[in-house]
Design an enzyme around this catalytic site. Sequence first.
Site, PDB file in Angstrom:
ATOM      1  N   GLY A   1       0.837  -1.205   0.000  1.00 24.96           N
ATOM      2  CA  GLY A   1       0.000   0.000   0.000  1.00 24.96           C
ATOM      3  C   GLY A   1       0.864   1.242   0.000  1.00 24.96           C
TER       4      GLY A   1
ATOM      5  N   ARG B   1       0.025   5.056  -9.585  1.00 23.90           N
ATOM      6  CA  ARG B   1       0.451   5.597  -8.294  1.00 23.90           C
ATOM      7  C   ARG B   1       1.946   5.339  -8.073  1.00 23.90           C
ATOM      8  NH1 ARG B   1      -3.359   5.491  -2.853  1.00 23.90           N
ATOM      9  NH2 ARG B   1      -3.564   7.739  -3.004  1.00 23.90           N
TER      10      ARG B   1
ATOM     11  N   THR C   1      -8.919   0.990   4.413  1.00 24.56           N
ATOM     12  CA  THR C   1      -9.953   0.265   5.159  1.00 24.56           C
ATOM     13  C   THR C   1     -11.212   1.143   5.183  1.00 24.56           C
ATOM     14  OG1 THR C   1      -8.945   1.174   7.168  1.00 24.56           O
ATOM     15  CG2 THR C   1      -8.448  -1.123   6.646  1.00 24.56           C
TER      16      THR C   1
ATOM     17  N   PHE D   1      -0.441   7.622  13.533  1.00 30.42           N
ATOM     18  CA  PHE D   1      -1.138   8.785  14.088  1.00 30.42           C
ATOM     19  C   PHE D   1      -0.835  10.080  13.338  1.00 30.42           C
ATOM     20  CE2 PHE D   1      -0.819   5.719  17.596  1.00 30.42           C
ATOM     21  CZ  PHE D   1      -2.149   5.646  17.975  1.00 30.42           C
TER      22      PHE D   1
ATOM     23  N   GLU E   1      -2.537  14.589   8.040  1.00 24.87           N
ATOM     24  CA  GLU E   1      -2.162  15.089   6.727  1.00 24.87           C
ATOM     25  C   GLU E   1      -1.865  16.584   6.811  1.00 24.87           C
ATOM     26  OE1 GLU E   1      -4.768  13.706   3.578  1.00 24.87           O
ATOM     27  OE2 GLU E   1      -4.894  11.771   4.581  1.00 24.87           O
TER      28      GLU E   1
ATOM     29  N   ALA F   1     -11.608   8.981  17.700  1.00 25.97           N
ATOM     30  CA  ALA F   1     -12.934   9.323  18.237  1.00 25.97           C
ATOM     31  C   ALA F   1     -12.823  10.502  19.215  1.00 25.97           C
ATOM     32  CB  ALA F   1     -13.555   8.111  18.920  1.00 25.97           C
ATOM     33  N   PHE F   2     -11.793  10.477  20.085  1.00 29.30           N
ATOM     34  CA  PHE F   2     -11.616  11.580  21.045  1.00 29.30           C
ATOM     35  C   PHE F   2     -11.293  12.899  20.336  1.00 29.30           C
ATOM     36  CE2 PHE F   2     -11.288  10.543  25.696  1.00 29.30           C
ATOM     37  CZ  PHE F   2     -11.889   9.305  25.625  1.00 29.30           C
TER      38      PHE F   2
ATOM     39  N   CYS G   1     -10.592   9.711   7.643  1.00 27.35           N
ATOM     40  CA  CYS G   1     -10.587   8.797   8.785  1.00 27.35           C
ATOM     41  C   CYS G   1     -11.559   9.073   9.921  1.00 27.35           C
ATOM     42  CB  CYS G   1      -9.172   8.693   9.330  1.00 27.35           C
ATOM     43  SG  CYS G   1      -8.103   7.853   8.151  1.00 27.35           S
TER      44      CYS G   1
HETATM   45  P1  NAD Z   1      -4.834   5.092   0.411  1.00 33.57           P
HETATM   46  O1  NAD Z   1      -6.104   4.711  -0.231  1.00 33.57           O
HETATM   47  O2  NAD Z   1      -4.193   6.398   0.105  1.00 33.57           O
HETATM   48  O3  NAD Z   1      -3.734   3.962   0.081  1.00 33.57           O
HETATM   49  C1  NAD Z   1      -3.972   2.581   0.126  1.00 33.57           C
HETATM   50  C2  NAD Z   1      -3.224   1.932  -1.050  1.00 33.57           C
HETATM   51  O4  NAD Z   1      -3.255   0.500  -0.893  1.00 33.57           O
HETATM   52  C3  NAD Z   1      -3.829   2.216  -2.431  1.00 33.57           C
HETATM   53  O5  NAD Z   1      -2.874   2.873  -3.229  1.00 33.57           O
HETATM   54  C4  NAD Z   1      -4.187   0.816  -2.967  1.00 33.57           C
HETATM   55  O6  NAD Z   1      -3.976   0.693  -4.358  1.00 33.57           O
HETATM   56  C5  NAD Z   1      -3.248  -0.078  -2.192  1.00 33.57           C
HETATM   57  N1  NAD Z   1      -3.649  -1.487  -2.126  1.00 33.57           N
HETATM   58  C6  NAD Z   1      -4.852  -2.023  -1.802  1.00 33.57           C
HETATM   59  N2  NAD Z   1      -4.802  -3.373  -1.821  1.00 33.57           N
HETATM   60  C7  NAD Z   1      -3.535  -3.713  -2.163  1.00 33.57           C
HETATM   61  C8  NAD Z   1      -2.855  -4.947  -2.339  1.00 33.57           C
HETATM   62  N3  NAD Z   1      -3.450  -6.124  -2.142  1.00 33.57           N
HETATM   63  N4  NAD Z   1      -1.554  -4.914  -2.706  1.00 33.57           N
HETATM   64  C9  NAD Z   1      -0.919  -3.740  -2.890  1.00 33.57           C
HETATM   65  N5  NAD Z   1      -1.509  -2.525  -2.729  1.00 33.57           N
HETATM   66  C10 NAD Z   1      -2.801  -2.517  -2.366  1.00 33.57           C
HETATM   67  O7  NAD Z   1      -5.071   4.960   1.983  1.00 33.57           O
HETATM   68  P2  NAD Z   1      -4.305   5.740   3.180  1.00 33.57           P
HETATM   69  O8  NAD Z   1      -4.889   7.091   3.375  1.00 33.57           O
HETATM   70  O9  NAD Z   1      -2.849   5.584   2.999  1.00 33.57           O
HETATM   71  O10 NAD Z   1      -4.783   4.872   4.427  1.00 33.57           O
HETATM   72  C11 NAD Z   1      -4.303   3.560   4.647  1.00 33.57           C
HETATM   73  C12 NAD Z   1      -4.703   3.131   6.050  1.00 33.57           C
HETATM   74  O11 NAD Z   1      -4.086   3.978   7.019  1.00 33.57           O
HETATM   75  C13 NAD Z   1      -6.193   3.198   6.336  1.00 33.57           C
HETATM   76  O12 NAD Z   1      -6.543   2.105   7.148  1.00 33.57           O
HETATM   77  C14 NAD Z   1      -6.347   4.479   7.105  1.00 33.57           C
HETATM   78  O13 NAD Z   1      -7.445   4.428   7.996  1.00 33.57           O
HETATM   79  C15 NAD Z   1      -5.057   4.549   7.884  1.00 33.57           C
HETATM   80  N6  NAD Z   1      -4.618   5.905   8.270  1.00 33.57           N
HETATM   81  C16 NAD Z   1      -4.691   6.929   7.367  1.00 33.57           C
HETATM   82  C17 NAD Z   1      -4.204   8.190   7.714  1.00 33.57           C
HETATM   83  C18 NAD Z   1      -4.260   9.346   6.752  1.00 33.57           C
HETATM   84  O14 NAD Z   1      -3.905  10.441   7.156  1.00 33.57           O
HETATM   85  N7  NAD Z   1      -4.673   9.185   5.508  1.00 33.57           N
HETATM   86  C19 NAD Z   1      -3.615   8.385   8.960  1.00 33.57           C
HETATM   87  C20 NAD Z   1      -3.548   7.311   9.845  1.00 33.57           C
HETATM   88  C21 NAD Z   1      -4.046   6.073   9.475  1.00 33.57           C
HETATM   89  C1  UGA Z   2      -6.456  12.788  11.872  1.00 31.94           C
HETATM   90  C2  UGA Z   2      -5.707  12.699  13.206  1.00 31.94           C
HETATM   91  O1  UGA Z   2      -5.370  14.023  13.644  1.00 31.94           O
HETATM   92  C3  UGA Z   2      -4.449  11.857  13.065  1.00 31.94           C
HETATM   93  O2  UGA Z   2      -3.822  11.706  14.334  1.00 31.94           O
HETATM   94  C4  UGA Z   2      -4.819  10.484  12.504  1.00 31.94           C
HETATM   95  O3  UGA Z   2      -3.665   9.710  12.298  1.00 31.94           O
HETATM   96  C5  UGA Z   2      -5.553  10.654  11.201  1.00 31.94           C
HETATM   97  O4  UGA Z   2      -6.729  11.479  11.409  1.00 31.94           O
HETATM   98  C6  UGA Z   2      -6.035   9.377  10.621  1.00 31.94           C
HETATM   99  O5  UGA Z   2      -6.216   8.404  11.317  1.00 31.94           O
HETATM  100  O6  UGA Z   2      -6.287   9.418   9.422  1.00 31.94           O
HETATM  101  P1  UGA Z   2      -6.187  14.207   9.640  1.00 31.94           P
HETATM  102  O7  UGA Z   2      -7.575  13.747   9.374  1.00 31.94           O
HETATM  103  O8  UGA Z   2      -5.172  14.023   8.592  1.00 31.94           O
HETATM  104  O9  UGA Z   2      -5.618  13.477  10.955  1.00 31.94           O
HETATM  105  O10 UGA Z   2      -6.196  15.764   9.998  1.00 31.94           O
HETATM  106  P2  UGA Z   2      -6.666  16.587  11.293  1.00 31.94           P
HETATM  107  O11 UGA Z   2      -5.696  17.647  11.531  1.00 31.94           O
HETATM  108  O12 UGA Z   2      -6.991  15.708  12.424  1.00 31.94           O
HETATM  109  O13 UGA Z   2      -8.002  17.288  10.776  1.00 31.94           O
HETATM  110  C7  UGA Z   2      -9.183  16.540  10.543  1.00 31.94           C
HETATM  111  C8  UGA Z   2     -10.342  17.486  10.252  1.00 31.94           C
HETATM  112  O14 UGA Z   2     -10.717  18.189  11.426  1.00 31.94           O
HETATM  113  C9  UGA Z   2     -10.007  18.557   9.217  1.00 31.94           C
HETATM  114  O15 UGA Z   2     -11.114  18.760   8.373  1.00 31.94           O
HETATM  115  C10 UGA Z   2      -9.746  19.779  10.064  1.00 31.94           C
HETATM  116  O16 UGA Z   2      -9.982  20.969   9.380  1.00 31.94           O
HETATM  117  C11 UGA Z   2     -10.735  19.584  11.184  1.00 31.94           C
HETATM  118  N1  UGA Z   2     -10.394  20.275  12.444  1.00 31.94           N
HETATM  119  C12 UGA Z   2      -9.250  19.952  13.110  1.00 31.94           C
HETATM  120  C13 UGA Z   2     -11.247  21.233  12.965  1.00 31.94           C
HETATM  121  O17 UGA Z   2     -12.310  21.530  12.378  1.00 31.94           O
HETATM  122  N2  UGA Z   2     -10.926  21.850  14.140  1.00 31.94           N
HETATM  123  C14 UGA Z   2      -9.798  21.540  14.827  1.00 31.94           C
HETATM  124  O18 UGA Z   2      -9.571  22.133  15.910  1.00 31.94           O
HETATM  125  C15 UGA Z   2      -8.934  20.570  14.293  1.00 31.94           C
END
Ligand code: NAD
Ligand code: UGA
Length: 462
Positions: free
Chosen positions: A12, A42, A92, A162, A165, A225-226, A276
């Site tokens: 991924g 990608r 997921t 954690f 973005e 959630a928090f 998320c």
């Molecule tokens: P994403 O959709 O950007 O990336 C996932 C990638 O996995 C895709 O490019 C897809 O093509 C690839 N993929 C799927 N099945 C595959 C396989 N069998 N083999 C190889 N590649 C495969 O997702 P993301 O935003 O990176 O999130 C990934 C996970 O991390 C999620 O569970 C998400 O909840 C978690 N997470 C995301 C963030 C965030 O800020 N985006 C932060 C913390 C945790």
């Molecule tokens: C969030 C968490 O902050 C990360 O710790 C976690 O890893 C991630 O989700 C994940 O699991 O994907 P992210 O969604 O990238 O990160 O960005 P945040 O900074 O948390 O902002 C989320 C949303 O809440 C945005 O739309 C932001 O504008 C909004 N937000 C944030 C508010 O409206 N008010 C605030 O005080 C903070």
Amino acid sequence: TPTDVKRICCIGAGYVGGPTMAMIAAKCPDIRVDVCDINQPRIDAWNSDELPVYEPGLDEVVAGARGKNLFFTTAVEESIAAADLIFVSVGTPTKSYGIGAGRAADLCYIESAARMIAENANGPKIIVEKSTIPVRTAEAIRTILAANSENGQFQVLSNPEFLAEGTAVEDLEAPDRILIGGERTPEGDAAVESLVRVYANWVPRERILTTNLWSSELSKLVANAFLAQRISSINAISALCEETGADVDEVARAIGSDSRIGPKFLKASVGFGGSCFQKDILNLVYLCDHFGLPEVAKYWNSVVTMNDWQKERFSTRIVKTLFNTVRGKRIGVLGFAFKKDTNDTRESAAIYVCRDLLLEGANIALYDPKVPVSTIRADLNYVGISDEVIDKQLTICDSAVEATKAAHGVAVLTEWDEFKTLDFDTIYDNMFKPAFVFDGRNILPHDELRAKGFEVYAIGKG
Ligand code: NAD
Ligand code: UGA
């Protein structure tokens, strides 16, 4: 004994897999890291000058390691075979069909990754869940691996991510904590220690927390959630502020000064977005229901309900303020990403606000500094807006000032820094009067704007 990790494979190459692995490669020059994906475009983008993920500072981290000990590839099978440690960082998303539709996590990509590992593993491997998953998923992964592999010995760890973005690089460089969950057996402890040693290359040991598997899996859902709950709480209060003449930013400051509450994540807004928060809360709600805890489920579900209401309240406010009709009127929309400094729009509040305004017949002139047109169109299609409506009612602009030309109202939906210092005199001159501004992020200089003649609506300001 712990494994001396020499080769890492990550399945991924998304928003998490790409930046996380780039940081590991940058900090651990002795480890070779392969980041794999089945999505060829990608991978091509990761190998080009135009990375598929926009994050401040990421280009430099990738450029420093790519081709040395960091490789982006579609050769998943070979990478799995060669690795000591395999991260699973696939999506997921919320399930859109069948049992648990709209709430449960769709684990189809996790399962396909587990099956790929089972088929290609030729020796002992440490499998690390990086994706956010429902608690007890490690058990399912273990079962799939055991049933499909002859000579593999597997340890499954949970190591949720954690990072946020927009600040991914700084979050990865200096994380508040690293969480690693493993089975509480000698083999499990050794696997945990192997991963601890990888992170210990740059993260102080006291910031690396180790727990049992289920605590680690659950903590990720609970952390999100928090965090989201704080936003829904302050957004709920923003509505009360508007009715009473209190100012939500002043209230946030007053309560946030209490060290038990703390100042972060109390910024009222048009609603939280991102891939998320909503997905993970719905997942938590589903788990609670599944385990027979409907009161707990209802409690957490209200965080999402409040967020939906906040988004809807904002678009309703625009329509009501513009004399109950926006039909044929031009609304300048500033920002489409779910927060600043990212090109990600997943679940962005802007999608829903734009949808509502388009359905009311408004013409939208939209500017976002990072989001491509194709993404905006696809997001609006996804919430039911046809190409026909988009072609007729949506204009994508190259600058904020252009988006505000001949507008009846301007709405700020993402807090991009450049919006704070626009040429408001020119904007005012070019707009219909009264010139309405709806600040969904409370970032504009409201007093200054009012002095110039604008009618300003801000979140949580009476
Ligand atoms: P994403 O959709 O950007 O990336 C996932 C990638 O996995 C895709 O490019 C897809 O093509 C690839 N993929 C799927 N099945 C595959 C396989 N069998 N083999 C190889 N590649 C495969 O997702 P993301 O935003 O990176 O999130 C990934 C996970 O991390 C999620 O569970 C998400 O909840 C978690 N997470 C995301 C963030 C965030 O800020 N985006 C932060 C913390 C945790
Ligand atoms: C969030 C968490 O902050 C990360 O710790 C976690 O890893 C991630 O989700 C994940 O699991 O994907 P992210 O969604 O990238 O990160 O960005 P945040 O900074 O948390 O902002 C989320 C949303 O809440 C945005 O739309 C932001 O504008 C909004 N937000 C944030 C508010 O409206 N008010 C605030 O005080 C903070």
